[in-house]
Design an enzyme around this catalytic site. Structure first.
Site, PDB file in Angstrom:
ATOM      1  N   ASP A   1       0.840  -1.186   0.000  1.00  0.00           N
ATOM      2  CA  ASP A   1       0.000   0.000   0.000  1.00  0.00           C
ATOM      3  C   ASP A   1       0.877   1.239   0.000  1.00  0.00           C
ATOM      4  O   ASP A   1       1.250   1.758   1.038  1.00  0.00           O
ATOM      5  CB  ASP A   1      -0.912  -0.018   1.224  1.00  0.00           C
ATOM      6  CG  ASP A   1      -1.908   1.119   1.208  1.00  0.00           C
ATOM      7  OD1 ASP A   1      -2.064   1.755   0.152  1.00  0.00           O
ATOM      8  OD2 ASP A   1      -2.525   1.368   2.252  1.00  0.00           O
TER       9      ASP A   1
ATOM     10  N   GLU B   1      -4.447  13.230  -0.938  1.00  0.00           N
ATOM     11  CA  GLU B   1      -4.555  14.467  -0.171  1.00  0.00           C
ATOM     12  C   GLU B   1      -5.708  15.264  -0.781  1.00  0.00           C
ATOM     13  O   GLU B   1      -5.987  15.170  -1.984  1.00  0.00           O
ATOM     14  CB  GLU B   1      -3.269  15.292  -0.279  1.00  0.00           C
ATOM     15  CG  GLU B   1      -2.073  14.665   0.369  1.00  0.00           C
ATOM     16  CD  GLU B   1      -2.154  14.642   1.877  1.00  0.00           C
ATOM     17  OE1 GLU B   1      -2.929  15.439   2.464  1.00  0.00           O
ATOM     18  OE2 GLU B   1      -1.446  13.825   2.481  1.00  0.00           O
TER      19      GLU B   1
ATOM     20  N   ASP C   1       2.172   9.132  -4.906  1.00  0.00           N
ATOM     21  CA  ASP C   1       2.789   7.821  -5.049  1.00  0.00           C
ATOM     22  C   ASP C   1       4.214   7.953  -4.539  1.00  0.00           C
ATOM     23  O   ASP C   1       4.953   8.827  -4.976  1.00  0.00           O
ATOM     24  CB  ASP C   1       2.765   7.445  -6.530  1.00  0.00           C
ATOM     25  CG  ASP C   1       3.322   6.076  -6.819  1.00  0.00           C
ATOM     26  OD1 ASP C   1       4.127   5.575  -6.017  1.00  0.00           O
ATOM     27  OD2 ASP C   1       2.971   5.512  -7.852  1.00  0.00           O
TER      28      ASP C   1
END
Length: 135
Positions: A13, A18, A33
């Site tokens: 994960d 945001e 990422d």
């Protein structure tokens, strides 16, 4: 059902979102990422396969595609290498990362086989291709 994308790349994960509210009602999500999309080539994070191990259910279309990508003419690492060859940043993935894709795919298929032995083919492979003339 298990669809397998994050296990092959070993990324677990690594995504989060945001929300920016600076512009009042015109908020938006920004997908972040952390850049470890293919993780460590030498480590296969088996916990990612927990849903498959616990449920032992996979779509037939996914299973057939995985089987195809495990065969010599369509090996996952070769398909990925060819796909990324024209990228301006080529080589995008190192050979150890490409080899990890094949190794991880074998582990997924082995887990499906274990499920089939324990629960039977019809209980594990969910036919999502009924009526599809192309399969």
């Amino acid at each position: 059902t298990f669809t397998f994308p994050s296990y092959k790349s070993g990324n677990m994960d690594r995504h989060h979102y945001e929300t920016f509210e600076k512009f009042g009602n015109h908020t938006f999500y920004l997908h972040l990422d952390n850049g470890r999309g293919f993780g460590r080539h030498s480590h296969d994070e088996m916990s990612i396969l927990t849903p498959l191990r616990q449920c032992c259910i996979i779509k037939k279309s996914t299973f057939l595609r995985l089987q195809l990508l495990a065969t010599e003419p369509f090996r996952l690492s070769d398909v990925m290498r060819e796909s990324l060859a024209s990228d301006p940043l080529s080589p995008v993935l190192s050979e150890p990362h490409l080899e990890a894709l094949d190794r991880r795919l074998k582990k997924i298929l082995a887990m499906v086989e274990n499920c089939k032995k324990a629960d039977g083919h019809k209980e594990v492979i969910v036919d999502d291709l009924k009526g599809n003339q192309y399969f």
